[in-house]
Design a protein around this motif. Sequence first.
Motif, PDB file in Angstrom:
ATOM      1  N   ARG A 828       0.832  -1.210   0.000  1.00 30.35           N
ATOM      2  CA  ARG A 828       0.000   0.000   0.000  1.00 30.35           C
ATOM      3  C   ARG A 828       0.861   1.252   0.000  1.00 30.35           C
ATOM      4  O   ARG A 828       0.524   2.251  -0.639  1.00 30.35           O
ATOM      5  CB  ARG A 828      -0.942  -0.008   1.212  1.00 30.35           C
ATOM      6  CG  ARG A 828      -2.026  -1.078   1.114  1.00 30.35           C
ATOM      7  CD  ARG A 828      -2.807  -1.236   2.411  1.00 30.35           C
ATOM      8  NE  ARG A 828      -3.869  -2.232   2.273  1.00 30.35           N
ATOM      9  CZ  ARG A 828      -4.585  -2.696   3.298  1.00 30.35           C
ATOM     10  NH1 ARG A 828      -4.344  -2.276   4.543  1.00 30.35           N
ATOM     11  NH2 ARG A 828      -5.548  -3.590   3.086  1.00 30.35           N
ATOM     12  N   PRO A 838      -6.364   2.847  -6.248  1.00 26.21           N
ATOM     13  CA  PRO A 838      -6.665   1.562  -5.596  1.00 26.21           C
ATOM     14  C   PRO A 838      -7.337   0.573  -6.539  1.00 26.21           C
ATOM     15  O   PRO A 838      -7.273  -0.645  -6.322  1.00 26.21           O
ATOM     16  CB  PRO A 838      -7.606   1.954  -4.450  1.00 26.21           C
ATOM     17  CG  PRO A 838      -7.306   3.387  -4.183  1.00 26.21           C
ATOM     18  CD  PRO A 838      -6.936   3.989  -5.500  1.00 26.21           C
ATOM     19  N   ALA A 839      -7.984   1.083  -7.581  1.00 29.21           N
ATOM     20  CA  ALA A 839      -8.680   0.189  -8.513  1.00 29.21           C
ATOM     21  C   ALA A 839      -7.726  -0.494  -9.484  1.00 29.21           C
ATOM     22  O   ALA A 839      -8.090  -1.468 -10.147  1.00 29.21           O
ATOM     23  CB  ALA A 839      -9.735   0.975  -9.295  1.00 29.21           C
ATOM     24  N   ARG A 841      -4.832  -2.853 -10.476  1.00 23.92           N
ATOM     25  CA  ARG A 841      -4.124  -4.005  -9.927  1.00 23.92           C
ATOM     26  C   ARG A 841      -2.783  -4.166 -10.620  1.00 23.92           C
ATOM     27  O   ARG A 841      -2.705  -4.192 -11.850  1.00 23.92           O
ATOM     28  CB  ARG A 841      -4.964  -5.275 -10.067  1.00 23.92           C
ATOM     29  CG  ARG A 841      -6.222  -5.240  -9.197  1.00 23.92           C
ATOM     30  CD  ARG A 841      -6.974  -6.552  -9.210  1.00 23.92           C
ATOM     31  NE  ARG A 841      -8.086  -6.527  -8.261  1.00 23.92           N
ATOM     32  CZ  ARG A 841      -7.999  -6.914  -6.988  1.00 23.92           C
ATOM     33  NH1 ARG A 841      -6.855  -7.381  -6.534  1.00 23.92           N
ATOM     34  NH2 ARG A 841      -9.054  -6.845  -6.192  1.00 23.92           N
ATOM     35  N   ALA A 862      -5.196 -10.498  -2.615  1.00 26.98           N
ATOM     36  CA  ALA A 862      -6.518  -9.882  -2.443  1.00 26.98           C
ATOM     37  C   ALA A 862      -6.434  -8.604  -1.620  1.00 26.98           C
ATOM     38  O   ALA A 862      -7.020  -7.581  -1.994  1.00 26.98           O
ATOM     39  CB  ALA A 862      -7.457 -10.886  -1.786  1.00 26.98           C
ATOM     40  N   LYS A 865      -4.558  -5.781  -3.385  1.00 27.13           N
ATOM     41  CA  LYS A 865      -5.113  -5.498  -4.716  1.00 27.13           C
ATOM     42  C   LYS A 865      -4.048  -5.688  -5.799  1.00 27.13           C
ATOM     43  O   LYS A 865      -3.706  -4.768  -6.558  1.00 27.13           O
ATOM     44  CB  LYS A 865      -5.703  -4.083  -4.765  1.00 27.13           C
ATOM     45  CG  LYS A 865      -6.834  -3.873  -3.767  1.00 27.13           C
ATOM     46  CD  LYS A 865      -7.495  -2.524  -3.922  1.00 27.13           C
ATOM     47  CE  LYS A 865      -8.586  -2.308  -2.879  1.00 27.13           C
ATOM     48  NZ  LYS A 865      -9.638  -3.319  -2.916  1.00 27.13           N
ATOM     49  N   SER A 867      -2.443  -8.009  -9.114  1.00 27.21           N
ATOM     50  CA  SER A 867      -2.866  -8.870 -10.223  1.00 27.21           C
ATOM     51  C   SER A 867      -2.236 -10.249 -10.088  1.00 27.21           C
ATOM     52  O   SER A 867      -2.801 -11.259 -10.530  1.00 27.21           O
ATOM     53  CB  SER A 867      -2.483  -8.239 -11.569  1.00 27.21           C
ATOM     54  OG  SER A 867      -1.070  -8.025 -11.634  1.00 27.21           O
TER      55      SER A 867
END
Length: 966
Positions: A828, A838-839, A841, A862, A865, A867
């Motif tokens: 983060r 944040p959207a 990945r 998860a 976030k 990929s």
Amino acid sequence: MTEALHQPGLLSLSKSFEPAALEAHWGPEWEQRGYGVAGFRGTGAPKQGAPAFAIQLPPPNVTGTLHMGHAFNQTIMDSLTRYHRMSGANTVWVPGTDHAGIATQIVVERQLQAQGISRHDMGPTPAEARKNFVARVWEWKEQSGNTITTQMRRMGDSVDWSREYFTMDEKLSKVVTETFVQLYQQGLIYRGKRLVNWDPVLMSVVSDLEVESEEEDGFLWHIAYPLVNGSGHLTVATTRPETLLGDVAVMVHPEDERYSALIGQYVKLPLCDREIPVIADAYVDRAFGTGVVKVTPAHDANDYAVGQRHQLPIIGVLALNATINDNAPEKYRGLDRFVARKAVVADLEAAGLLVETKKHKLMVPRCARTGQVIEPMLTDQWFVAMQSQGNERNTSGTSIADKAIAAVQSGEVKFVPENWVNTYNQWMNNIQDWCISRQLWWGHQIPAWYDEQGQVYVARTLEEAQAQAGAGKILTRDEDVLDTWYSSALVPFSTMGWPEQGDKATDDYNLYLPSTVLVTGYDIIFFWVARMIMMTTHFTGRVPFRHVYIHGLVRDAQGQKMSKSEGNVLDPVDLIDGIELAPLLDKRTTGLRKPETAPKVRKNTEKEFPEGIPAYGADALRFTFAALASLGRSINFDSKRCEGYRNFCNKLWNATRFTLMNCEGQDCGLMEHTKADCTVGGKAHGYLSFSQADRWIVSKLQRVEAEVAQGFAEYRLDNVANTVYDFVWNEFCDWYLEIAKVQINTGNEAQQRATRRTLIRTLETILRLAHPVIPFITEELWQKVAPVAGRGGESVSVAAYPVSQPERIDAEAEAHVARLKSLVDACRTLRGEMNVSPATRLPLYVLGDTAFMQAAGPVLQALAKLSEVKVFEDEAGWAAAAQAAPVAVVGEARLCLFMEIDLAAEKLRLGKEATRLEGEITKATAKLSNEAFVAKAPPAVIDQEKKRVADFTATLAKVREQLARL
């Protein structure tokens, strides 16, 4: 294995937390089911071998409404009571209200005044008027005296309402009479003429503790007292010139060389045809005024003491209504004291005896109930002798005060915090005899009768008094009533059946006396705490309570005392229900249900609540009070905290909805199983396969349960509230629920089953853990959660309180999740440094820590976030893949979030940031190098500048590292 005997909770929860409906349902439901009734978990009967927990409610005035101090105090008491009830103690919380002699009489008299009559007009004779007035007060009590108990129910107070008392009840009144008679027979109650605090409007004596002295603007008059021998005069300074009419001497310090030659001479008392002596006493403050003071024993407590030492006469010049009486010159008789003051000053000036007048700040004593200026007045009153010395009637050699002091010194009664012992001892060691008579009509009438010769007969009944006096004598009962605090001092044992039931081994008296703890503010240590200890130890030989928990007083957010005059009063019920602002401003009242008792609108209401006060609910208000309940002298109440704790309730509500959606109707692993049926880490497909995260949340729960138990034991409700808050919000909701989502979606059946079991069982335990502080929401949620969790019982109120199981603490699981958290936080942070949405990945490339990454990969992906999570064994391959991406080091692992970037633009951005940071470091360093700045600046400012340099330097190092990589 066999199926567990439970049915899933079929009732769904509403989508949002709305406290009003829950409170309206559960408050009456608890009372109807009798959960507050004394005994074992509300059964009404004690359980043999179980400990007792008893608590007495400081009885609020029957005239009162719930204020913030009540709400705070009762939150603490109810939380303690619910905790001990759930923990299996024989529990009782005894409620009651005080008849509040002065306050109640004032309320009813004002109602009469509105009708144009006084209490004296209520009958053809004084006796009939009194009888009818008392009946009127009882009528008022039945109609309006339950306001505060209704509001207590709104707070969720789980008191034993079947034991509710009123201090004028017949049972308690009998105890009042019995104790008075016994004390009189022991020589510990006597009637005597003493100087007391007199309210000339109320026409009654009031306690020292009910007199509030406030600084006011006044004058200091310098008055010439001519020497009888004609050689000059003495100048006396006084703030009350009207009382010179009762002067019996003037006084100087024996070592004051200015006046030593005049000691023993006489002066002419101005405006009076009397000569009075010049005396010497060390009480005189030579630096005050002229160093000469007047002595008026009838109208000043210190002068009274001087008069006793010097055997001076006592001349009272004020009548009980504060008018000048017949002992003064005729021209002043009948004048009000303040009118007389002006007349005396004018006459002194006309006679050439007023030397000068100076403005002066002085402390003016006023009655806390009426606001009237108090007059020291010599009257006949009833007293309780606190010490055996100096009381010729006391033949028992007993000292009530000494017993009470010893009870605290021995540790039988302990103060929390301990420093309040000093306050208690200071007052007790300097205690004066207690004046217990009041010239009121409402209260316990003193059980004493007089014959026509003035002989007194103290007895339980008129018949008993008549037997003492002998046949044929006409007896008249004493008209005075007892100080309200007298009956309140008896509450610890008068509510437990003393003296009738004291010999029964299983009665309340032996089970609940001493009570466990008294919870109160420091402002009534003298009013109530000390007097309960004195009276209970004297009559029962027991202490009234084991612990005295002294909490602070509730103030506003700025630390100011809440008062109507300051306009900063908050009504707890308004905070629970919420109120609209427009009606407030129109009616100039708060949201109190009774307009006649409503204070003025808060001056800052419109600013603080532009659209009105939100409905926070009782749980949010209680949680706020609990979180503020530190061991301090004052509690600064900020309504914004209520908003935060209402958000907490929302969080708990939503967490329950998520848990039920994932567990209700599902296999939650509640079938009977053995340890062999369980695995850790999902390696085998047993009945339950607990992950490290499952074991971590259970392990953390054990620590939390231990901390909460310690908080209750130490009366640190703030620690209880903050521990529960942190665990629920930060650990359970923010971390475990998110991990559980992944485990339920990606795990095998045994893993899913274990996660559901952990979810629902942990939540059910949380609800029991939090119930003492936030009872309404936890009851509503527990009713839905407990059946799904396989827990039986009809209410969380009487469910077993969680107890820590140290053997379930799992250090390995805690270390695992701590490492997982640090990885998520690092990702983060990298995302933030790169300004990535944040959207979006991104892939995470990891060097090292392969085994952990493989186990934690799905959860890490998860929560952060990502990929994908790709683990590299060799540094070269990792570096090639990572290229110029930002890097973080967490333990043994090196991480990078890979994202295609515009190298030139990124170099330009980082270069500008480096320049900015260098500038900030230069400015801060320059300040710290400036000797003048360092010499004048507060230490906190210097520390702040040093921290700025350290922070900027650390950030600059990261920026330069990234530039080097690019």
